[in-house]
Design an enzyme around this catalytic site. Structure first.
Site, short mmCIF file in Angstrom:
data_model
loop_
_atom_site.label_atom_id
_atom_site.label_comp_id
_atom_site.label_asym_id
_atom_site.label_seq_id
_atom_site.Cartn_x
_atom_site.Cartn_y
_atom_site.Cartn_z
NE ARG A 119 20.98 23.93 -7.51
CZ ARG A 119 21.70 22.81 -7.46
NH1 ARG A 119 21.36 21.85 -6.62
NH2 ARG A 119 22.75 22.65 -8.23
CD GLU A 133 20.14 26.18 -9.99
OE1 GLU A 133 19.42 25.25 -10.37
OE2 GLU A 133 21.37 26.04 -9.73
CE LYS A 137 19.10 15.46 -22.84
NZ LYS A 137 18.62 16.84 -22.64
#
Length: 614
Positions: A391, A363, A278
């Site tokens: 979700r 979730e 990253k």
């Protein structure tokens, strides 16, 4: 400034370059992204990490004929630059500008619109099956990060894809999880070898030859898995039915292009594991990838991020309350689905590590995990964005509400969210929460009320939700002392004539401002469920017009609750419902978005004057 990048507007031009020119292009593209995002803000770390991968994919695959499906899509800035949208980057995530995520209506190169996690493999599989049914040679590629791979939906898709003989490639961009050994020359060499035609042909020939002796064939397969497993973490994905290749260096264009070229010639489901960093190539982002994940404007030379001074955000109010409440009650458990920073749990995770659980991008699991904790006497608090709670709707109903379990849902990013657009807007939570039995739904109007409502919710022995908007509140300093609010009771904040404005949550402020000019009564309703029906009935008897104002879709929202309450009592009175319209509202400045929806002072005044009986 960008001599090579300036010659590339579309992938067809990229594919005309010599392979040895690609690293130079990657350097220019990376510098352009830093310069561009420093002026607009946006996702940076993830985009810097996928520069080489993006170039390699467009170089090898015949896009847009071949389909690239990005997971989440917050790493597609390089993709946008290379697909004709470089000039639009100066209005990234702004009203009328290009989106921060892939959108099918924005470009034919955006094969699938996204912004939520873990959808890429399912969508790419659908496209691969469509190509197979059409009898075409079109290829489908899903690009998914290691975080997104933690969600159940990704594994459901892998399980389904592995059982089909479709030409699907899944690229796992591993930039955080330690699921592989350090990448080196040996792994790169083996990846190229295992993706090549020789290995594939030899494997098929061996299966054919040994097929007449099944026990020997099974022994050979097990030996192959054992040898590959010694040098690569392939076993899991091989078990799903994929041919696993990798891990390889995701910043080595020579290896990437060679491997992808080989894979493109193979049939059936393929799995390529790449390792990236990253923020790669920009030191500030490499040092702090979390800060630069979703960054505001910054100085590209120094990396210093612009910080707006001012009032604390609702997210901070929640984070402080969570720590204060945890100190008072050892049963409190904090849960987040991979949103520690965004949901304000950093301090809690440091002070109460044994009671902090980041369950990954999962979730559904987060909600049922909380339900299990509640069954055995814990008091779980699920910190979650409104758009992400969608979700886990079945789990909310089936696992929490039906069993009437004491789970607190701290719902951040309720209402419009600005630059992230419709995929992240919390436009529907009042509608989808208030229809669930046993659920209590609260809407704080300011920072102190948010703190007190969270405390109120925690004291209850049933499911509760406190929903609050993104960003700062009105500037009210929260009281340190916490107290429970009277359940289902609103309060009159201003007395006026003829018109009563029934404000829910963040809409109290513009209602108070509009009321000064309208000489209207203003009510802070506080609770959407249970609604203060007695107060609504008394207001209906006193005023000519009741106006409900909410930062939620009008359909099925708080205004509908008021109308239902009056209708159940046989009361007929002119009603005006103000809220979010029945459209997906595009990205933009949050203040302007509310103005466009008529939810600012002048919008409320205009709507009331049009409706008010003479």
């Amino acid at each position: 400034m960008y001599p090579l990048l300036d010659t590339i507007s579309f992938p067809s031009e990229l594919r005309m370059l010599e392979r040895n020119a690609l690293p130079k292009l990657a350097g220019e593209l990376r510098n352009f992204l830093v310069e561009s995002v420093s002026a607009t803000g946006g996702h940076l770390s993830s985009n810097l990490g996928t520069v080489e991968l993006t170039i390699a994919l467009h170089y090898v695959f015949n896009t847009p004929y071949d389909r690239l499906v990005w997971d989440v899509g917050h790493q597609t800035y390089a993709h946008k630059v290379l697909t004709g949208r470089r000039e639009g980057m100066n209005r990234l995530r702004m009203q009328g500008g290009i989106a921060g995520f892939p959108r099918r209506d924005e470009s034919e190169y955006d094969a699938f619109g996204t912004a939520h996690s873990s959808t890429s493999i399912s969508a790419a599989l659908g496209m691969a099956v469509a190509a197979q049914l059409e009898g075409t040679d079109r290829r489908s590629v899903a690009i998914i990060g290691d975080g997104a791979m933690s969600a159940g939906m990704a594994f459901e898709a892998l399980n389904n894809a592995g059982a089909m003989n479709t030409n699907l490639l899944v690229v796992l961009n591993d930039n955080d999880m330690s699921i592989s050994r350090p990448v080196g020359a040996l792994n790169n060499y083996l990846a190229k070898l295992m993706s090549g035609q020789f290995y594939s042909t030899a494997r098929r020939a061996g299966e054919k030859m040994l097929g007449v002796v099944p026990p020997v064939l099974e022994l050979a397969k097990r030996a192959e898995e054992h040898v590959k497993g010694m040098v690569t973490p392939s076993t899991l994905f091989e078990e799903f039915g994929f041919n696993y290749i990798g891990p390889i260096d995701g910043h080595d264009l020579d290896v990437l292009v060679a491997t992808l070229n080989n894979i493109r010639q193979l049939d059936g489901p393929q799995f390529l594991h790449i390792v990236t960093r990253k923020g790669a190539g920009y030191q500030a982002a490499e040092n702090d990838p979390i800060l630069y994940h979703g960054v505001s404007k910054f100085d590209p030379d120094t990396g210093i991020v612009s910080k707006a001074a001012g009032k604390p955000s609702y997210t901070q109010i929640f984070g402080d309350w969570l720590c204060d409440m945890a100190a008072l009650d050892q049963r409190l458990i904090g849960i987040t689905p991979a949103m520690r920073e965004g949901s304000g749990l950093v301090r809690f995770s440091q002070e109460y590590p044994d009671r902090y659980f980041d369950v990954g991008i999962a979730e559904q699991h987060a909600v049922t995990f909380a339900a299990g904790l509640a069954c055995d006497g814990m008091k779980p608090v699920v910190a979650i964005y409104s758009t992400f709670l969608q979700r886990a709707y079945d789990q909310l109903i089936h696992d929490v509400a039906i069993q009437n379990l004491p789970v607190v849902f701290a719902i951040d990013r309720a209402g419009l969210v600005g630059a992230d657009g419709p995929t992240h807007a919390g436009s529907f939570d009042l509608s989808y929460l208030r229809c669930i039995p046993n659920m209590t739904v609260m809407t704080p109007a300011d920072e102190d009320e948010c703190r007190q409502m969270l405390f109120t919710a925690f004291q209850m022995n049933s499911p509760t939700a406190v929903r609050y908007p993104r960003g700062a509140g009105t500037g009210v300093t929260p009281q340190k002392e916490m107290h429970a609010l009277p359940l289902g009771r609103g309060e009159i904040r201003r007395k006026g004539e003829r018109v009563a404005l029934l404000a829910f949550g963040s809409m109290l402020k513009p209602c108070m401002e509009a009321a000064e000019e309208l000489n209207a009564t203003v009510v802070n309703m506080r609770f959407v469920k249970p609604l203060d029906s007695d107060l609504v009935e008394s207001l209906a008897a006193e005023y000519k017009l009741l106006v409900t104002v909410e930062e939620n879709t009008i359909m099925g929202g708080a205004g509908s609750a008021v109308a239902e309450s009056l209708e159940s009592k046989g009361i007929s009175i002119p009603l005006l419902h103000l809220g979010l319209p029945d459209i997906f509202i595009d990205q933009g400045d949050p203040t302007q978005m509310l103005i466009d929806c008529g939810l600012d002072k002048m919008g409320i005044i205009k709507s009331v004057r049009l409706k008010l009986p003479a």
